[in-house]
Write a protein that holds these residues in place. Structure first.
Motif, PDB file in Angstrom:
ATOM      1  N   ARG A   1       7.986  10.534  -2.901  1.00  0.00           N
ATOM      2  CA  ARG A   1       8.967   9.551  -2.446  1.00  0.00           C
ATOM      3  C   ARG A   1       9.235   9.647  -0.949  1.00  0.00           C
ATOM      4  N   GLN A   2       8.983  10.813  -0.368  1.00  0.00           N
ATOM      5  CA  GLN A   2       9.217  10.983   1.065  1.00  0.00           C
ATOM      6  C   GLN A   2       8.340  10.037   1.892  1.00  0.00           C
ATOM      7  N   MET A   3       7.228   9.603   1.334  1.00  0.00           N
ATOM      8  CA  MET A   3       6.324   8.694   2.054  1.00  0.00           C
ATOM      9  C   MET A   3       6.958   7.321   2.272  1.00  0.00           C
ATOM     10  N   LEU A   4       8.032   7.033   1.570  1.00  0.00           N
ATOM     11  CA  LEU A   4       8.741   5.774   1.824  1.00  0.00           C
ATOM     12  C   LEU A   4       9.293   5.742   3.248  1.00  0.00           C
ATOM     13  N   GLY A   5       9.445   6.916   3.854  1.00  0.00           N
ATOM     14  CA  GLY A   5       9.887   6.995   5.246  1.00  0.00           C
ATOM     15  C   GLY A   5       8.907   6.347   6.211  1.00  0.00           C
ATOM     16  N   TYR A   6       7.640   6.195   5.792  1.00  0.00           N
ATOM     17  CA  TYR A   6       6.641   5.516   6.622  1.00  0.00           C
ATOM     18  C   TYR A   6       6.764   3.992   6.556  1.00  0.00           C
ATOM     19  N   ALA A   7       7.502   3.486   5.590  1.00  0.00           N
ATOM     20  CA  ALA A   7       7.569   2.042   5.369  1.00  0.00           C
ATOM     21  C   ALA A   7       7.968   1.251   6.623  1.00  0.00           C
ATOM     22  N   PRO A   8       9.006   1.658   7.352  1.00  0.00           N
ATOM     23  CA  PRO A   8       9.345   0.867   8.553  1.00  0.00           C
ATOM     24  C   PRO A   8       8.211   0.850   9.588  1.00  0.00           C
ATOM     25  N   TYR A   9       7.539   1.970   9.748  1.00  0.00           N
ATOM     26  CA  TYR A   9       6.435   2.037  10.715  1.00  0.00           C
ATOM     27  C   TYR A   9       5.254   1.181  10.251  1.00  0.00           C
ATOM     28  N   LEU A  10       4.980   1.232   8.957  1.00  0.00           N
ATOM     29  CA  LEU A  10       3.899   0.415   8.411  1.00  0.00           C
ATOM     30  C   LEU A  10       4.236  -1.074   8.512  1.00  0.00           C
ATOM     31  N   ALA A  11       5.498  -1.406   8.299  1.00  0.00           N
ATOM     32  CA  ALA A  11       5.916  -2.803   8.447  1.00  0.00           C
ATOM     33  C   ALA A  11       5.713  -3.256   9.892  1.00  0.00           C
ATOM     34  N   LEU A  12       6.083  -2.408  10.830  1.00  0.00           N
ATOM     35  CA  LEU A  12       5.891  -2.745  12.248  1.00  0.00           C
ATOM     36  C   LEU A  12       4.409  -2.902  12.592  1.00  0.00           C
ATOM     37  N   LEU A  13       3.557  -2.049  12.025  1.00  0.00           N
ATOM     38  CA  LEU A  13       2.113  -2.162  12.276  1.00  0.00           C
ATOM     39  C   LEU A  13       1.529  -3.427  11.650  1.00  0.00           C
TER      40      LEU A  13
ATOM     41  N   GLN B   1       0.835  -1.209   0.000  1.00  0.00           N
ATOM     42  CA  GLN B   1       0.000   0.000   0.000  1.00  0.00           C
ATOM     43  C   GLN B   1       0.867   1.256   0.000  1.00  0.00           C
ATOM     44  N   ASN B   2       1.923   1.245   0.781  1.00  0.00           N
ATOM     45  CA  ASN B   2       2.837   2.390   0.818  1.00  0.00           C
ATOM     46  C   ASN B   2       3.481   2.605  -0.549  1.00  0.00           C
ATOM     47  N   ALA B   3       3.927   1.524  -1.176  1.00  0.00           N
ATOM     48  CA  ALA B   3       4.556   1.626  -2.498  1.00  0.00           C
ATOM     49  C   ALA B   3       3.569   2.154  -3.540  1.00  0.00           C
ATOM     50  N   VAL B   4       2.322   1.689  -3.486  1.00  0.00           N
ATOM     51  CA  VAL B   4       1.307   2.175  -4.424  1.00  0.00           C
ATOM     52  C   VAL B   4       1.070   3.671  -4.204  1.00  0.00           C
ATOM     53  N   PHE B   5       0.996   4.087  -2.941  1.00  0.00           N
ATOM     54  CA  PHE B   5       0.796   5.510  -2.657  1.00  0.00           C
ATOM     55  C   PHE B   5       1.949   6.341  -3.215  1.00  0.00           C
ATOM     56  N   VAL B   6       3.171   5.882  -3.005  1.00  0.00           N
ATOM     57  CA  VAL B   6       4.340   6.606  -3.514  1.00  0.00           C
ATOM     58  C   VAL B   6       4.289   6.667  -5.036  1.00  0.00           C
ATOM     59  N   PHE B   7       3.931   5.570  -5.674  1.00  0.00           N
ATOM     60  CA  PHE B   7       3.850   5.526  -7.138  1.00  0.00           C
ATOM     61  C   PHE B   7       2.774   6.470  -7.660  1.00  0.00           C
ATOM     62  N   VAL B   8       1.587   6.429  -7.034  1.00  0.00           N
ATOM     63  CA  VAL B   8       0.468   7.243  -7.509  1.00  0.00           C
ATOM     64  C   VAL B   8       0.701   8.731  -7.238  1.00  0.00           C
ATOM     65  N   SER B   9       1.191   9.043  -6.054  1.00  0.00           N
ATOM     66  CA  SER B   9       1.335  10.449  -5.661  1.00  0.00           C
ATOM     67  C   SER B   9       2.659  11.052  -6.085  1.00  0.00           C
ATOM     68  N   GLY B  10       3.640  10.211  -6.377  1.00  0.00           N
ATOM     69  CA  GLY B  10       4.971  10.723  -6.709  1.00  0.00           C
ATOM     70  C   GLY B  10       5.689  11.302  -5.498  1.00  0.00           C
TER      71      GLY B  10
END
Length: 177
Positions: free
Chosen positions: A138-150, A127-136
């Motif tokens: 890239r800073q949202m990739l910083g949420y990836a570790p937190y999303l992985a933990l959740l 979901q994070n990758a799709v958001f980054v792809f759709v919105s362009g």
């Protein structure tokens, strides 16, 4: 009874079971959508995934795909959210594919809870990758570790629920599909 009649009966039984699990999955999804996100925007436990995992473990891989697909399409239609369809469909199909692969390859040696945790982490990362792809953005990739933990407690919750429900569902679905 002829062989054709038996095949029709089996097909109807399978379709009914898929519809039943899809309905339960959709109910869980809709109830969960009424509550605010957990910790981060959009974060949910994914309780609807309990029923696609049950379909995988009790019925088979393709029946689980049917539950994921039907729940996602119907959920998006009922909530009126195109973004839900975009994020949920891609992440749901990828994470379910991971679950199916792990279940088929390691189902005897790895718990359904461990498989569910892997799927929960995968779902959030996709979901994070799709958001980054759709919105362009890239800073949202910083949420990836937190999303992985959740994804860990979400997958744990789903996996434990499936483990507890499996004996009941197996008795409700005697003889498989």
């Amino acid at each position: 009874m002829t062989e054709i009649d038996e095949k029709k009966k089996t097909g109807i039984r399978t379709l009914t079971r898929i519809a039943f699990l899809t309905a339960l999955s959709l109910i869980a999804y809709i109830i969960e959508s009424l509550f605010p996100p957990l910790v981060l925007p959009g974060a949910k436990m994914g309780l609807g995934n309990i029923f696609s995992m049950l379909a995988l473990t009790v019925m088979g891989v393709w029946q689980g795909y049917a539950v994921v697909l039907a729940r996602t399409l119907l959920g998006a239609a009922l909530t009126g959210s195109l973004s839900t369809l975009l994020y949920s469909l891609s992440a749901g199909l990828v994470s379910y594919s991971l679950s199916a692969l792990l279940f088929r390859c390691f189902g005897k040696s790895v718990s359904i809870t461990a498989i569910s945790i892997a799927a929960g982490v995968c779902h959030n990362l996709v979901q994070n990758a799709v958001f980054v792809f759709v919105s362009g953005t890239r800073q949202m990739l910083g949420y990836a570790p937190y999303l992985a933990l959740l994804g860990i407690p979400a997958g744990l919750t789903v996996g434990v629920a499936v483990t507890l429900l499996m004996p009941k569902v197996k008795s409700f679905f005697p003889g498989g599909s």
